[in-house]
Structure formats: C-alpha cells, structure tokens
Design an enzyme around this catalytic site. Structure first.
Site, PDB file in Angstrom:
ATOM      1  N   VAL A 108       0.842  -1.199   0.000  1.00  0.00           N
ATOM      2  CA  VAL A 108       0.000   0.000   0.000  1.00  0.00           C
ATOM      3  C   VAL A 108       0.877   1.248   0.000  1.00  0.00           C
ATOM      4  O   VAL A 108       1.726   1.420   0.867  1.00  0.00           O
ATOM      5  CB  VAL A 108      -0.947   0.026   1.215  1.00  0.00           C
ATOM      6  CG1 VAL A 108      -1.860   1.249   1.148  1.00  0.00           C
ATOM      7  CG2 VAL A 108      -1.771  -1.249   1.282  1.00  0.00           C
ATOM      8  N   SER A 109       0.674   2.093  -0.985  1.00  0.00           N
ATOM      9  CA  SER A 109       1.433   3.342  -1.054  1.00  0.00           C
ATOM     10  C   SER A 109       0.636   4.387  -1.820  1.00  0.00           C
ATOM     11  O   SER A 109      -0.220   4.056  -2.642  1.00  0.00           O
ATOM     12  CB  SER A 109       2.788   3.126  -1.747  1.00  0.00           C
ATOM     13  OG  SER A 109       2.607   2.824  -3.125  1.00  0.00           O
ATOM     14  N   ARG A 116      -3.795  12.643   1.047  1.00  0.00           N
ATOM     15  CA  ARG A 116      -4.999  13.244   1.632  1.00  0.00           C
ATOM     16  C   ARG A 116      -6.029  13.666   0.578  1.00  0.00           C
ATOM     17  O   ARG A 116      -6.714  14.673   0.740  1.00  0.00           O
ATOM     18  CB  ARG A 116      -4.624  14.432   2.518  1.00  0.00           C
ATOM     19  CG  ARG A 116      -3.770  14.029   3.709  1.00  0.00           C
ATOM     20  CD  ARG A 116      -3.465  15.210   4.630  1.00  0.00           C
ATOM     21  NE  ARG A 116      -2.734  14.760   5.788  1.00  0.00           N
ATOM     22  CZ  ARG A 116      -1.406  14.655   5.857  1.00  0.00           C
ATOM     23  NH1 ARG A 116      -0.692  14.979   4.798  1.00  0.00           N
ATOM     24  NH2 ARG A 116      -0.819  14.218   6.940  1.00  0.00           N
ATOM     25  N   ARG A 117      -6.105  12.871  -0.476  1.00  0.00           N
ATOM     26  CA  ARG A 117      -7.107  13.154  -1.507  1.00  0.00           C
ATOM     27  C   ARG A 117      -8.042  11.970  -1.726  1.00  0.00           C
ATOM     28  O   ARG A 117      -8.838  11.977  -2.652  1.00  0.00           O
ATOM     29  CB  ARG A 117      -6.408  13.534  -2.815  1.00  0.00           C
ATOM     30  CG  ARG A 117      -5.766  14.918  -2.775  1.00  0.00           C
ATOM     31  CD  ARG A 117      -4.913  15.207  -3.988  1.00  0.00           C
ATOM     32  NE  ARG A 117      -5.613  14.954  -5.235  1.00  0.00           N
ATOM     33  CZ  ARG A 117      -5.056  15.070  -6.446  1.00  0.00           C
ATOM     34  NH1 ARG A 117      -3.778  15.433  -6.535  1.00  0.00           N
ATOM     35  NH2 ARG A 117      -5.737  14.832  -7.543  1.00  0.00           N
ATOM     36  N   GLY A 118      -7.938  10.950  -0.876  1.00  0.00           N
ATOM     37  CA  GLY A 118      -8.877   9.849  -0.934  1.00  0.00           C
ATOM     38  C   GLY A 118      -8.399   8.601  -1.624  1.00  0.00           C
ATOM     39  O   GLY A 118      -9.152   7.639  -1.743  1.00  0.00           O
ATOM     40  N   LEU A 120      -6.135   6.294  -0.701  1.00  0.00           N
ATOM     41  CA  LEU A 120      -6.064   5.140   0.190  1.00  0.00           C
ATOM     42  C   LEU A 120      -7.459   4.592   0.472  1.00  0.00           C
ATOM     43  O   LEU A 120      -7.706   3.386   0.352  1.00  0.00           O
ATOM     44  CB  LEU A 120      -5.379   5.518   1.497  1.00  0.00           C
ATOM     45  CG  LEU A 120      -5.451   4.444   2.589  1.00  0.00           C
ATOM     46  CD1 LEU A 120      -4.743   3.176   2.158  1.00  0.00           C
ATOM     47  CD2 LEU A 120      -4.885   4.963   3.907  1.00  0.00           C
ATOM     48  N   SER A 144       2.706   0.616   8.299  1.00  0.00           N
ATOM     49  CA  SER A 144       3.951   1.378   8.380  1.00  0.00           C
ATOM     50  C   SER A 144       3.832   2.482   9.429  1.00  0.00           C
ATOM     51  O   SER A 144       4.812   2.861  10.064  1.00  0.00           O
ATOM     52  CB  SER A 144       4.288   1.982   7.018  1.00  0.00           C
ATOM     53  OG  SER A 144       3.226   2.793   6.553  1.00  0.00           O
ATOM     54  N   TYR A 149      -4.879   3.299   9.758  1.00  0.00           N
ATOM     55  CA  TYR A 149      -5.906   2.416   9.229  1.00  0.00           C
ATOM     56  C   TYR A 149      -7.203   2.339  10.020  1.00  0.00           C
ATOM     57  O   TYR A 149      -8.146   1.670   9.600  1.00  0.00           O
ATOM     58  CB  TYR A 149      -5.308   1.013   9.057  1.00  0.00           C
ATOM     59  CG  TYR A 149      -4.330   0.970   7.907  1.00  0.00           C
ATOM     60  CD1 TYR A 149      -4.765   0.814   6.606  1.00  0.00           C
ATOM     61  CD2 TYR A 149      -2.969   1.127   8.128  1.00  0.00           C
ATOM     62  CE1 TYR A 149      -3.879   0.797   5.543  1.00  0.00           C
ATOM     63  CE2 TYR A 149      -2.074   1.113   7.078  1.00  0.00           C
ATOM     64  CZ  TYR A 149      -2.531   0.947   5.784  1.00  0.00           C
ATOM     65  OH  TYR A 149      -1.647   0.945   4.751  1.00  0.00           O
ATOM     66  N   PHE A 436       3.960  -9.376   6.384  1.00  0.00           N
ATOM     67  CA  PHE A 436       3.595  -9.600   4.978  1.00  0.00           C
ATOM     68  C   PHE A 436       3.223  -8.287   4.309  1.00  0.00           C
ATOM     69  O   PHE A 436       3.069  -7.269   4.946  1.00  0.00           O
ATOM     70  CB  PHE A 436       2.441 -10.610   4.869  1.00  0.00           C
ATOM     71  CG  PHE A 436       1.245 -10.301   5.714  1.00  0.00           C
ATOM     72  CD1 PHE A 436       0.249  -9.432   5.261  1.00  0.00           C
ATOM     73  CD2 PHE A 436       1.095 -10.893   6.962  1.00  0.00           C
ATOM     74  CE1 PHE A 436      -0.849  -9.169   6.056  1.00  0.00           C
ATOM     75  CE2 PHE A 436      -0.012 -10.636   7.733  1.00  0.00           C
ATOM     76  CZ  PHE A 436      -0.999  -9.776   7.282  1.00  0.00           C
TER      77      PHE A 436
END
Length: 436
Positions: A108-109, A116-118, A120, A144, A149, A436
C-alpha cells in the site's frame, strides 16, 4: 507490509457493470483497478517513491512471481498511477486453532503528490469489496504507521515485542531443566523449511494470528540478499532435535563489533520457534552463549514469550512493545462464526461500520469452545461496538473490557461486556511472527 502513508475523507465505492470481478472506485479523480503485466514497473516505482526506498531484487522477484496481479487495486489520476495496494491470499489462525481465509493487504502506497485526496480509502474500499466477493471474511495488514488504518475499519489485533538481551553464560536462569537427549545442529537456512513449518503447526494449534502453511511464503522467509546484511554475516540456522525429530529452530545472523580490542558482537535473531519449553530453553541457551556475542536482538516476539521467564534479568532485556497485525472484519457474521470462544456467550452486537454497509446492524453471536454461530437479528442490542474495535478483539489479544473502560464499547445490558470480554479472550496472546 502495508505501505499507506495517508488517508482522507470518505470516498464512494462503485462497481463495474456485470459484477464484482474488478470493482472500481471512480469517486473524485481516481480510477481504482487491478494492474496488468505492463503496469508492474510503475506499481513498484510508486511504492519506491512513496517510501523513499527500494526493495532488494530477491524480494521484488518473489513478489512478482507470487503476487496475483488480479488482486492488486491501484489508483490512477488520469493516466498516472498514484497509489498501490495488493492482497495476498493468506490463511490466519483464530482462537480455537481454526484457519480463516484472509486478504493479506500489502504493497500500500500513495505518491507524495496525492496525499490526503482519498486514494487510500478508495483502494481499501475496492480491496474489501473484492475480499467479500471471494469469500475472505477478514482482511489483515501490518501498518507502516499505526494511526493510518482506523479510518478504514482496522483494529490493532496483535502486539509484538522486541528484546535486546545481554548475552553470555549468565543470561538464563541456572535452575532451568536440561534435557540430555537434545542436541543442536547447524544447517543451511533453506534446510529449515519443513522443520519450521512443523513447529509453526504447534503455534497454529494454540494461538491466533499465525499464518497458515504456504510453501512460497516459507521460502520468502529465508531470502537473504547481501544488501540486508549490514556488515553482518549471511543468514545462519540451527536445529534442536532428539530421536523424535526437530523440537526447536532458529534463523539468525551475526554482526561483528569490536571495541578497544574486546568483542561486542551482536546476534540478530530473525525467528525462533520451539515445540515445548525444554527445547525452547536449549535453543536460547545455544543462541545466548555464542562465542564473542554480547547482545542478542530479537524482534517480532509474542508479548507472552516464555523467554522472559527464563532470563535471569528480564528488565535488562528492555522489552519494547509495538503494534503487530491489524485486522479488519469484511464479513462480520462469517468471521465471528469461524472462531471459538473461551466461555459460553450469547450476545447481540450492534456493529457500526460505515465502510462496509453489509456489516452495519445487529448480530446475534452464540458460541463457546465447541463452535459458534452469528447471524443478523432484530433483537435489542446488548453491546454497541465499531467494527474497528471488533477487529482488534478478533484474535483474542485485545480486551473488550479495556474497550469499555476507554469508552469504545457501549453496554446496553448489564454484565454483557464482562461475558463478551471473557469469551473473546484466549489463554495465549496472538502472534504473527512474520511481516507480509
């Protein structure tokens, strides 16, 4: 390892016509979809730019071979790939020794230019929808940054411990028993795969959070690219065995250090497993008495590691607790029915889950040591809880009682929190010994 850096306000998840094979999110400026073969290099580069680092070729080669591209969900801004995510097909033990199918969220990156624009939230929405469609009731990840989350429904379900142990003949208590039948044997790390899987089967039978058997993952755990040696030795391995077979194993490396002509070597333990206390003591006796070693650094240990009980001075090991695996219930009813409970429980949970509408509502959980059922109900709620806190309690390591004290659980029926808290607990802490 999950690599998301940021999160942002709510995004709507839409599906492509014709079903859930490749759900997409087109809210805002992002199009979220799986990558194809031609997108792999951009996928990797996005992660490198977001994290400011590059994975070694050995690990990238493993990911490329074993990460199903159809389980990726990448975010595009126009024709630019700006966010990445993937879901490994994993199994995870739950209290009672059962295995649950899990979407192991990783890679996830989000590019620094699109924080901060959605992105994720959009990618996680797609991953959760796809997991539910595949029949994976749980998603899990390593974060991280631990604060990221919660906004998408993940609760910290496990805690890991790090130790820095002063080594030497006096590190372990003198009154610990010694089994004369046990012997130690040095082997190549690649020769430990079957033995470690057998030892992990013991952990799988008694703890939540342990990954199920997957041969490819076992092989990944012994990758040893030279850039990661950091001036130390290649990975080494030792087995503790008797006539019945292997009873303990460890994989480690040594970092040579000298100060004023005196040895100050550091032992870095990648992993260590034991089937029983006698073999565990013998394993740590070997590790902590290696010549020239003055300090042993050990990561990703369970918080109830018996090693602390065997040390002469546990305080000197400087135990450091860190967040471990995070859990997100994608299908509340299915997930709760798949684990066992420490005592009989019959409780109605009102679950709040703005991210997965199918989870939002009241569920009657009935269960115990022999099994459980969970189904929707119109009955009045005994407890109200966010899906985040339910995920945190799922593996038996986070107390619902502490959630009540913290104001994260609302009790509508007197005593319900105490019964549910006891039921969700488990004698041994959850442990996920690999990232993982």
């Amino acid at each position: 390892m999950a690599r998301a850096r940021n999160h942002s306000p709510r995004q709507a998840v839409l599906c492509e016509p014709g079903g859930m094979d490749h759900p997409r999110d087109r809210s805002g400026s992002f199009d979220v979809r799986p990558i194809g073969e031609e997108g792999w290099d951009d996928f990797v580069r996005c992660g490198e730019l977001a994290f400011g680092e590059r994975d070694e070729d050995d690990y990238l080669a493993w990911d490329r071979k074993h990460l199903p591209l159809e389980r990726t969900a990448a975010a595009w801004d126009g024709d630019q790939l700006v966010g990445t995510s993937a879901a490994l097909p994993l199994d995870l033990t739950v209290p009672g020794g059962g295995l649950v199918r899990v979407a192991g969220i990783t890679w996830v990156s989000v590019l620094p230019t699109h924080r901060r624009r959605g992105a994720l939230r959009a990618m996680m929405g797609v991953q959760h929808s796809a997991a539910a469609e595949r029949g994976e009731p749980v998603a899990a990840l390593w974060a991280s940054e631990s604060g990221i989350y919660r906004s998408v429904g993940y609760g910290m379900a496990g805690v890991s411990m790090r130790l820095r142990i002063p080594a030497g003949p006096g590190a372990l208590r003198a009154d610990l028993p010694r089994d004369p039948a046990l012997r130690t044997r040095l082997v190549e790390p690649s020769d430990t795969l079957d033995a470690v899987e057998g030892l992990l089967d013991v952990e799988r039978s008694r703890r939540g959070g342990v990954l199920g058997r997957w041969e490819a993952w076992s092989q990944r755990c012994v990758l040893d690219p030279e850039p990661r040696h950091g001036g130390g030795s290649p990975l080494r391995a030792v087995l503790v065995e008797d006539g019945s077979g292997v009873r303990a194993a460890a994989r480690y490396s040594l970092v040579p250090r000298w100060e004023s002509s005196l040895p100050q070597n550091v032992l870095s333990v990648r992993d260590a497993f034991a089937a029983d206390a006698g073999a565990g003591v013998e394993l740590w006796r070997y590790l902590l008495q290696l010549d020239l070693v003055r300090t042993a650094e050990v990561r990703l240990r369970p918080v109830d590691d018996p090693l602390l009980s065997w040390l002469v001075n546990p305080r000197a090991a400087r135990p450091e607790w860190r967040d471990g695996v995070f859990v997100r219930l994608v299908d509340v009813a299915a997930a709760l029915a798949l684990r066992r409970y420490a005592c009989d429980v019959d409780v109605v949970l009102e679950v709040h889950d703005p991210g997965v509408p199918a989870n939002h509502g009241r569920f009657r959980l009935r269960g115990g040591l022999d099994g459980a059922s969970c189904e929707r109900t119109a009955a009045s709620a005994d407890l109200s809880i966010a899906v985040t806190e339910l995920g945190a309690a799922y593996l038996g390591g986070t107390s619902l009682g502490s959630a009540l004290v913290a104001g994260l659980l609302e009790e509508h029926t007197g005593g319900a929190a105490q019964v549910a808290g006891t039921a969700f607990g488990w004698p041994l802490a959850p442990w996920t010994p690999s990232v993982f």
